[in-house]
Design a protein around this motif. Structure first.
Motif, PDB file in Angstrom:
ATOM      1  N   THR A 291       0.824  -1.208   0.000  1.00 52.19           N
ATOM      2  CA  THR A 291       0.000   0.000   0.000  1.00 52.19           C
ATOM      3  C   THR A 291       0.857   1.257   0.000  1.00 52.19           C
ATOM      4  N   TRP A 292       0.270   2.297  -0.538  1.00 54.76           N
ATOM      5  CA  TRP A 292       0.849   3.639  -0.501  1.00 54.76           C
ATOM      6  C   TRP A 292      -0.060   4.488   0.366  1.00 54.76           C
ATOM      7  N   CYS A 293       0.403   4.861   1.545  1.00 57.57           N
ATOM      8  CA  CYS A 293      -0.398   5.610   2.510  1.00 57.57           C
ATOM      9  C   CYS A 293      -0.011   7.085   2.470  1.00 57.57           C
ATOM     10  N   TYR A 294      -1.002   7.928   2.386  1.00 56.58           N
ATOM     11  CA  TYR A 294      -0.766   9.375   2.359  1.00 56.58           C
ATOM     12  C   TYR A 294      -1.926  10.071   3.056  1.00 56.58           C
ATOM     13  N   ASP A 295      -1.674  11.314   3.443  1.00 54.29           N
ATOM     14  CA  ASP A 295      -2.667  12.088   4.189  1.00 54.29           C
ATOM     15  C   ASP A 295      -3.731  12.644   3.253  1.00 54.29           C
ATOM     16  N   VAL A 296      -4.962  12.637   3.735  1.00 56.63           N
ATOM     17  CA  VAL A 296      -6.088  13.205   2.990  1.00 56.63           C
ATOM     18  C   VAL A 296      -6.759  14.250   3.874  1.00 56.63           C
ATOM     19  N   GLU A 297      -7.985  14.583   3.554  1.00 55.60           N
ATOM     20  CA  GLU A 297      -8.687  15.623   4.281  1.00 55.60           C
ATOM     21  C   GLU A 297      -8.918  15.222   5.734  1.00 55.60           C
TER      22      GLU A 297
ATOM     23  N   GLY B 289      -2.267   0.448  -4.223  1.00 48.03           N
ATOM     24  CA  GLY B 289      -1.627   0.683  -5.509  1.00 48.03           C
ATOM     25  C   GLY B 289      -0.933   2.030  -5.481  1.00 48.03           C
ATOM     26  N   PHE B 290      -0.026   2.229  -6.409  1.00 48.68           N
ATOM     27  CA  PHE B 290       0.652   3.517  -6.494  1.00 48.68           C
ATOM     28  C   PHE B 290       0.912   3.839  -7.960  1.00 48.68           C
ATOM     29  N   PRO B 291       0.949   5.131  -8.311  1.00 49.10           N
ATOM     30  CA  PRO B 291       1.041   5.508  -9.732  1.00 49.10           C
ATOM     31  C   PRO B 291       2.415   5.218 -10.312  1.00 49.10           C
ATOM     32  N   ILE B 292       2.449   5.005 -11.621  1.00 47.31           N
ATOM     33  CA  ILE B 292       3.723   4.791 -12.300  1.00 47.31           C
ATOM     34  C   ILE B 292       4.437   6.110 -12.548  1.00 47.31           C
TER      35      ILE B 292
ATOM     36  N   VAL C 279      11.282   3.151  -5.128  1.00 44.55           N
ATOM     37  CA  VAL C 279      10.296   2.948  -4.070  1.00 44.55           C
ATOM     38  C   VAL C 279      11.025   2.670  -2.760  1.00 44.55           C
ATOM     39  N   ASP C 280      10.546   3.316  -1.700  1.00 39.41           N
ATOM     40  CA  ASP C 280      11.013   3.039  -0.342  1.00 39.41           C
ATOM     41  C   ASP C 280       9.992   2.108   0.305  1.00 39.41           C
TER      42      ASP C 280
ATOM     43  N   ALA D 291       8.577 -15.428  12.151  1.00 42.17           N
ATOM     44  CA  ALA D 291       7.786 -14.194  12.152  1.00 42.17           C
ATOM     45  C   ALA D 291       6.838 -14.194  10.961  1.00 42.17           C
ATOM     46  N   ARG D 292       5.778 -13.402  11.071  1.00 37.47           N
ATOM     47  CA  ARG D 292       4.781 -13.295  10.010  1.00 37.47           C
ATOM     48  C   ARG D 292       4.632 -11.835   9.600  1.00 37.47           C
ATOM     49  N   LEU D 293       4.510 -11.625   8.310  1.00 37.87           N
ATOM     50  CA  LEU D 293       4.391 -10.270   7.792  1.00 37.87           C
ATOM     51  C   LEU D 293       2.986  -9.757   8.035  1.00 37.87           C
ATOM     52  N   VAL D 294       2.889  -8.500   8.509  1.00 40.37           N
ATOM     53  CA  VAL D 294       1.581  -7.923   8.828  1.00 40.37           C
ATOM     54  C   VAL D 294       1.278  -6.677   8.005  1.00 40.37           C
ATOM     55  N   SER D 295       2.259  -6.082   7.355  1.00 41.37           N
ATOM     56  CA  SER D 295       1.983  -4.946   6.470  1.00 41.37           C
ATOM     57  C   SER D 295       3.182  -4.700   5.575  1.00 41.37           C
ATOM     58  N   ALA D 296       2.902  -4.138   4.422  1.00 40.78           N
ATOM     59  CA  ALA D 296       3.950  -3.753   3.476  1.00 40.78           C
ATOM     60  C   ALA D 296       3.529  -2.430   2.855  1.00 40.78           C
ATOM     61  N   ARG D 297       4.288  -1.386   3.136  1.00 40.72           N
ATOM     62  CA  ARG D 297       3.967  -0.062   2.629  1.00 40.72           C
ATOM     63  C   ARG D 297       5.162   0.472   1.838  1.00 40.72           C
ATOM     64  N   LEU D 298       4.866   1.358   0.923  1.00 41.36           N
ATOM     65  CA  LEU D 298       5.946   1.961   0.144  1.00 41.36           C
ATOM     66  C   LEU D 298       5.640   3.426  -0.119  1.00 41.36           C
ATOM     67  N   GLU D 299       6.638   4.108  -0.530  1.00 41.85           N
ATOM     68  CA  GLU D 299       6.510   5.506  -0.930  1.00 41.85           C
ATOM     69  C   GLU D 299       7.214   5.673  -2.274  1.00 41.85           C
ATOM     70  N   PRO D 300       6.468   5.991  -3.327  1.00 40.10           N
ATOM     71  CA  PRO D 300       7.112   6.145  -4.640  1.00 40.10           C
ATOM     72  C   PRO D 300       7.885   7.456  -4.732  1.00 40.10           C
ATOM     73  N   LYS D 301       9.042   7.384  -5.369  1.00 42.30           N
ATOM     74  CA  LYS D 301       9.888   8.566  -5.541  1.00 42.30           C
ATOM     75  C   LYS D 301      10.491   8.565  -6.933  1.00 42.30           C
TER      76      LYS D 301
END
Length: 659
Positions: free
Chosen positions: A158-164, A173-176, A208-209, A224-234
């Motif tokens: 996921t790509w998490c960002y701030d909204v209203e 998803g994240f844009p190309i 991507v980070d 261990a078990r994976l519980v989340s995977a986030r990235l930040e496109p740059k």
């Protein structure tokens, strides 16, 4: 006292049984444990291999856009790929939805941190027509805001960002890339970076980070078990392709390619331990951040209360009115009193007269029964969690398989009603039940598939899958329909409580409100009113690529829709019978079936007000698929309305004394 002791014994037995039951996981959804490379868990213990992986594989799915209905495979945009590995197997639902999951060159070692690791470098030469076409297609994807969809351990990256209102939205998803137009106005994701300022320029996210969070289970041997995977496109413009440093300015692409261009794709990954998120609830942060999670719950509950209140009012009016009518008519003993009869009892000799086009109505009822049972069972399994978003394609696969296996009820219902209508062309009835409605849907779907083939979209169904669906239809569904029709025609016709006169009764002139068309138009308003909010979220999940998971609430709305269609149709049927109009068969089907027309109008409104779809092909695909959904919805609601009205008419004329 004995009953109480028995009840306590049953409860105790249930608890003992639950204590003995072991937990289980659905196929493909079991947790996977990860360990550091070279650890004891990653190797063997007492000579036995341990189910603990050290390598984390990244998979890539199709790319889609809210501005285009056409999804494309990951390889269509000339990204970094691997050719040596085979792609995971896909079920029927994934193929129908156009999902194309493939392995990627992004692979990580558990707990191993990487900084600006190169993946591959793409070269674009303006003199090479193929490379120039690939770059132009990549720019088109950025212009239409196409989105990556990556998968790690069967969960979306996921790509998490701030909204209203200070909330955080996690997009699976994240844009190309993004585009700054000629006026210098950034479009889509370009607004997140102040360095994207050049006019008429594309900026590609080539780095991507990635942050992967894991939870250590209580049993250390399990890893261990994976519980989340986030990235930040740059976006970085690396001058040294062999050893990138990810410290330069953004990677910009001008509208015209004048010189050789190199794009280096890189990534950084880090691992963080999270003690709060469990494996079973690792999807919660995605679902809770979506706009339709915190919605308008008040509006939805308010609509449900209104619908339930109106349904209760309809039921109360019908019960009280009919009770008085039946009591009064049953007190008539003399011939003189019978001459004073009025209303719905006057048409008792015509109410079961076979309708016009009885063949078509019986076919619609058979197909509608097939769809109704399929919908109920699918939603029921979805409520139990078998068809969750984690089990990709399961919802569509379940629906298609159920439709194929439910050919017997379709043939049986169509044959029974056609025989009760006095029909004798049983071969035509069976063939129409097998091929009319499914044939219309398949023809529409095939035309849409031809458009997808022409556009090179990943949603285009392969020829082998198309042949497999035809085989399911002709080899399973059609024979089952013939079996159901055989038993339907073999049984005696439906016995009616009253006899039908040979000469049809003349229908008096009707007022505006008791005519056919106004009643049909009014009949679909109330059922549509109880579903239009859920319809908005369903359309969002289909066309705006948002996850839909509120199946429990959808099942509740489904039940309310059935009740509302039934009561609204019964109410209007009673009014028409009181006006001495006995043509209730087609009218009852069309009254509740008209809800599909409101659905179609709402879908058109949704297209022009909510979507940003551009292009002729995408527009044709949207309305083509919408027509399929409208037809299925028409058959479903129409069958519910007819069934309720048939039960109502049979009941009221069976309890009334008819001379």
């Amino acid at each position: 006292m004995c009953c109480i002791l028995k009840a306590r014994g049953c409860v105790l037995g249930v608890f003992l049984l639950l204590h003995c039951v072991t937990s289980f996981y659905l196929p493909g959804l079991a947790p996977v444990s990860f360990c550091e490379p070279g650890s004891v868990q990653a190797g063997t213990e007492n000579g036995q291999p341990q189910d603990c992986k050290s390598t984390i594989e990244m998979f890539v799915n199709r790319l889609d856009s809210v501005e285009s209905v056409l999804p494309y495979e990951y390889t269509a945009f000339d990204f970094c790929t691997v050719d040596s590995e085979t792609r995971p197997s896909e079920n029927l639902g994934q193929v129908l939805f156009g999902e194309r999951i493939e392995p990627s060159p992004y692979k990580f070692e558990f707990k191993k941190k990487e900084e600006c690791k190169p993946v591959c470098t793409k070269l674009y030469n303006p003199k090479d027509a193929k490379q120039k076409a690939s770059l132009d297609f990549l720019k088109k994807g950025m212009l239409l805001n196409y989105q990556h969809h990556w998968i790690v351990d069967n969960m979306p990256v996921t790509w998490c960002y701030d909204v209203e209102d200070g909330q955080k939205y996690c997009n699976p998803g994240f844009p190309i890339g993004c585009y700054v137009n000629e006026a210098g106005i950034p479009k889509d994701a370009c607004v997140v970076n102040q360095n994207f300022i050049d006019k008429d320029t594309f900026y590609i996210f080539n780095h991507v980070d990635i942050t992967i969070r894991y939870h250590v289970v209580e049993n250390e041997a399990a890893g261990a078990r994976l519980v989340s995977a986030r990235l930040e496109p740059k976006s970085y413009k690396n001058n040294i392709m062999e050893n990138p440093d990810c410290s330069g300015g953004p990677m910009s692409l001008t509208s015209k390619l004048d010189e050789e261009l190199k794009i280096a794709y890189t990534y950084s990954v880090q691992f963080l331990e999270d003690e709060h998120i469990r494996w079973a609830s690792r999807w919660d942060y995605i679902l809770e951040s979506m706009p339709h999670t915190n919605i308008q719950w008040f509006s939805i509950m308010n609509s449900l209360v209104i619908v339930l209140f109106l349904s209760g009012m309809v039921a109360m009016i019908m019960l009280r009115t009919l009770h008085k009518d039946i009591a009064r008519y049953n007190q008539i003993d003399s011939v003189e009193d019978a001459q004073e009869e009025f209303g719905w009892k006057l048409v008792h000799g015509d109410v079961f007269r076979p309708p016009r086009k009885g063949m078509l109505l019986s076919v619609f009822l058979g197909s509608g029964t097939q769809i109704s049972i399929m919908t109920f069972v699918t939603l029921f399994f979805a409520c139990l969690g078998f068809l969750s978003p984690a089990n990709r394609g399961a919802l569509m696969t379940c629906a298609v398989v159920l439709w194929v296996l439910l050919g017997t009820p379709a043939g049986y219902v169509a044959a029974r009603f056609y025989k009760s209508f006095g029909g004798e062309k049983w071969k035509t009835n069976v063939l129409l039940t097998c091929f009319l409605c499914p044939g219309v849907v398949f023809a529409d779907f095939f035309v849409m598939n031809l458009i997808l083939w022409g556009e090179g979209s990943s949603a285009a169904m392969p020829f082998g899958t198309l042949v497999a669906i035809l085989a399911l239809w002709f080899c399973i569904s059609v024979p089952l329909t013939f079996i159901g029709a055989y038993f339907g025609f073999k049984k005696t016709g439906i016995e009616h409580p009253v006899r039908t006169n040979q000469i049809p009764r003349q229908i008096p002139e009707q007022s505006f409100y008791t005519r056919a068309l106004p009643g049909i138009v009014m009949g679909g308003i109330l059922p549509f009113g109880c579903i239009f909010i859920q319809l908005f979220f369903i359309l969002n999940s289909i066309w705006s690529h948002q996850m839909y998971y509120m199946f429990g609430f959808l099942f509740l709305v489904f039940i309310i829709l059935v009740i509302t269609c039934s009561e609204a149709t019964i109410l209007l049927c009673y009014f028409h019978l009181c006006a001495e109009d006995y043509h209730w068969q087609w009218r009852s089907f069309l009254t509740s079936g008209f809800t599909a027309v409101y659905f179609l109008v709402y879908a058109i409104h949704y297209f022009y007000s909510k979507l940003q779809i551009t292009g002729l092909a995408s527009t044709i695909l949207y309305f083509g698929y919408t027509m399929i959904m409208a037809l299925i919805f028409f058959l479903f609601t129409g069958t519910i309305g007819f069934s309720a009205c048939f039960w109502f008419v049979t009941k009221i004329y069976s309890v009334v004394k008819v001379d």
